[in-house]
Scaffold this motif. Structure first.
Motif, PDB file in Angstrom:
ATOM      1  N   ALA A 172      -5.112   0.235  -4.431  1.00 31.89           N
ATOM      2  CA  ALA A 172      -4.661  -1.289  -3.927  1.00 31.89           C
ATOM      3  C   ALA A 172      -4.946  -2.312  -5.770  1.00 31.89           C
ATOM      4  O   ALA A 172      -4.050  -2.933  -5.578  1.00 31.89           O
ATOM      5  CB  ALA A 172      -5.581  -2.165  -2.931  1.00 31.89           C
ATOM      6  N   ARG A 173      -6.422  -1.420  -5.890  1.00 35.94           N
ATOM      7  CA  ARG A 173      -6.274  -2.700  -7.207  1.00 35.94           C
ATOM      8  C   ARG A 173      -5.019  -1.953  -8.419  1.00 35.94           C
ATOM      9  O   ARG A 173      -5.161  -3.371  -9.228  1.00 35.94           O
ATOM     10  CB  ARG A 173      -8.426  -2.035  -7.972  1.00 35.94           C
ATOM     11  N   PHE A 207      -2.288  -9.402   1.588  1.00 33.95           N
ATOM     12  CA  PHE A 207      -2.748  -8.175   0.879  1.00 33.95           C
ATOM     13  C   PHE A 207      -3.860  -7.748   0.493  1.00 33.95           C
ATOM     14  O   PHE A 207      -4.928  -6.661   0.326  1.00 33.95           O
ATOM     15  CB  PHE A 207      -2.014  -7.832  -0.440  1.00 33.95           C
ATOM     16  N   LEU A 208      -5.259  -8.896   0.256  1.00 36.20           N
ATOM     17  CA  LEU A 208      -6.580  -8.961  -0.444  1.00 36.20           C
ATOM     18  C   LEU A 208      -7.053  -7.700   1.198  1.00 36.20           C
ATOM     19  O   LEU A 208      -7.873  -7.396   0.768  1.00 36.20           O
ATOM     20  CB  LEU A 208      -7.150  -9.751  -0.632  1.00 36.20           C
ATOM     21  N   PHE A 249       0.912  -1.473   0.186  1.00 36.65           N
ATOM     22  CA  PHE A 249       0.165  -0.060   0.025  1.00 36.65           C
ATOM     23  C   PHE A 249       0.573   1.377  -0.558  1.00 36.65           C
ATOM     24  O   PHE A 249       1.482   1.812   0.419  1.00 36.65           O
ATOM     25  CB  PHE A 249      -0.728  -0.568   1.297  1.00 36.65           C
ATOM     26  N   ARG A 250       0.733   2.164  -1.016  1.00 39.10           N
ATOM     27  CA  ARG A 250       1.873   3.321  -1.024  1.00 39.10           C
ATOM     28  C   ARG A 250       0.567   4.627  -0.947  1.00 39.10           C
ATOM     29  O   ARG A 250       0.220   4.274  -1.853  1.00 39.10           O
ATOM     30  CB  ARG A 250       2.150   3.364  -1.880  1.00 39.10           C
ATOM     31  N   GLU A 261     -11.271  -0.796   0.293  1.00 33.34           N
ATOM     32  CA  GLU A 261     -11.305  -0.994  -1.393  1.00 33.34           C
ATOM     33  C   GLU A 261     -11.633  -2.211  -1.360  1.00 33.34           C
ATOM     34  O   GLU A 261     -11.851  -2.065  -2.262  1.00 33.34           O
ATOM     35  CB  GLU A 261      -9.431  -0.909  -1.745  1.00 33.34           C
ATOM     36  N   LEU A 262     -11.645  -3.579  -1.234  1.00 35.62           N
ATOM     37  CA  LEU A 262     -12.358  -4.768  -1.535  1.00 35.62           C
ATOM     38  C   LEU A 262     -13.604  -4.650  -0.583  1.00 35.62           C
ATOM     39  O   LEU A 262     -13.433  -4.556   0.434  1.00 35.62           O
ATOM     40  CB  LEU A 262     -11.267  -5.887  -1.648  1.00 35.62           C
ATOM     41  N   PRO A 263     -13.986  -4.687  -1.205  1.00 36.02           N
ATOM     42  CA  PRO A 263     -15.439  -5.789  -1.032  1.00 36.02           C
ATOM     43  C   PRO A 263     -15.739  -6.033   0.411  1.00 36.02           C
ATOM     44  O   PRO A 263     -15.353  -7.237   0.388  1.00 36.02           O
ATOM     45  CB  PRO A 263     -17.402  -5.521  -2.100  1.00 36.02           C
TER      46      PRO A 263
END
Length: 192
Positions: free
Chosen positions: A86-87, A140-141, A80-81, A149-151
């Protein structure tokens, strides 16, 4: 993963280990894992048999360490930057994986084939190469999910299986792994 360990006595010459890993990786890339003998690795590296076995128990241990280190120099883990969704980071990571696989010229396919024929090599391949990379993607996910960011409701572990399955399928079938595939996988993972 078995790594070079120092035995009591005189210090190890790091050049010997590097020469063995370089020779092993080069020969496996050229001929495939199953077609490379320890004698060929020793001849190309110019290293004595005992020096190899002082560092690694088997040819498989040597080859896996060489491949693992090579992958580590060419593929940065997803991270993560600031300002980087993230995608997009997953897409960057996949593109680096695909570039490494292209540069490896069939090495991974050769290792997968060897793993199917040899249960001990299969265990080593899974434990030292496959599982750590799968865990990296799951972590990461999961963090992307914590960050929103990820549902919610998406299973990071199952998504990691789908992500790896998509490109392993292409790899094993000789199909292209390109930026379009990286984009499509990242979009599917994040539900875009």
């Amino acid at each position: 993963m078995p790594m070079e360990t120092a035995a009591p006595g005189r210090p190890r010459d790091q050049k010997v280990g590097l020469a063995l890993k370089a020779a092993a990786l080069r020969l496996v890339r050229e001929k495939g894992y199953q077609n490379v003998s320890v004698a060929e690795i020793l001849k190309l590296s110019g290293v004595a048999r005992q020096s190899l076995y002082n560092r690694w128990k088997t040819k498989a241990d040597l080859v896996m360490e060489a491949f693992f280190e090579d992958a580590g120099t060419r593929v940065r883990p997803p991270e993560f930057r600031p300002g980087q969704p993230a995608r997009a980071e997953l897409e960057r990571f996949l593109n680096e994986v695909f570039d490494h696989l292209a540069a490896s010229d069939g090495t991974l396919r050769s290792l997968i084939a060897a793993a199917q024929a040899d249960p001990e090599f299969c265990r080593l391949f899974h434990d030292s190469f496959v599982q750590p990379r799968e865990e990296m993607v799951v972590d990461f996910l999961a963090e992307a999910q914590r960050r929103g960011e990820l549902p919610a409701g998406r299973d990071p572990a199952m998504l990691a299986v789908f992500i790896h399955g998509a490109f392993w399928y292409r790899l094993l079938n000789g199909q292209p792994m390109d930026p379009a595939l990286a984009r499509a996988i990242a979009a599917a993972a994040f539900g875009d």
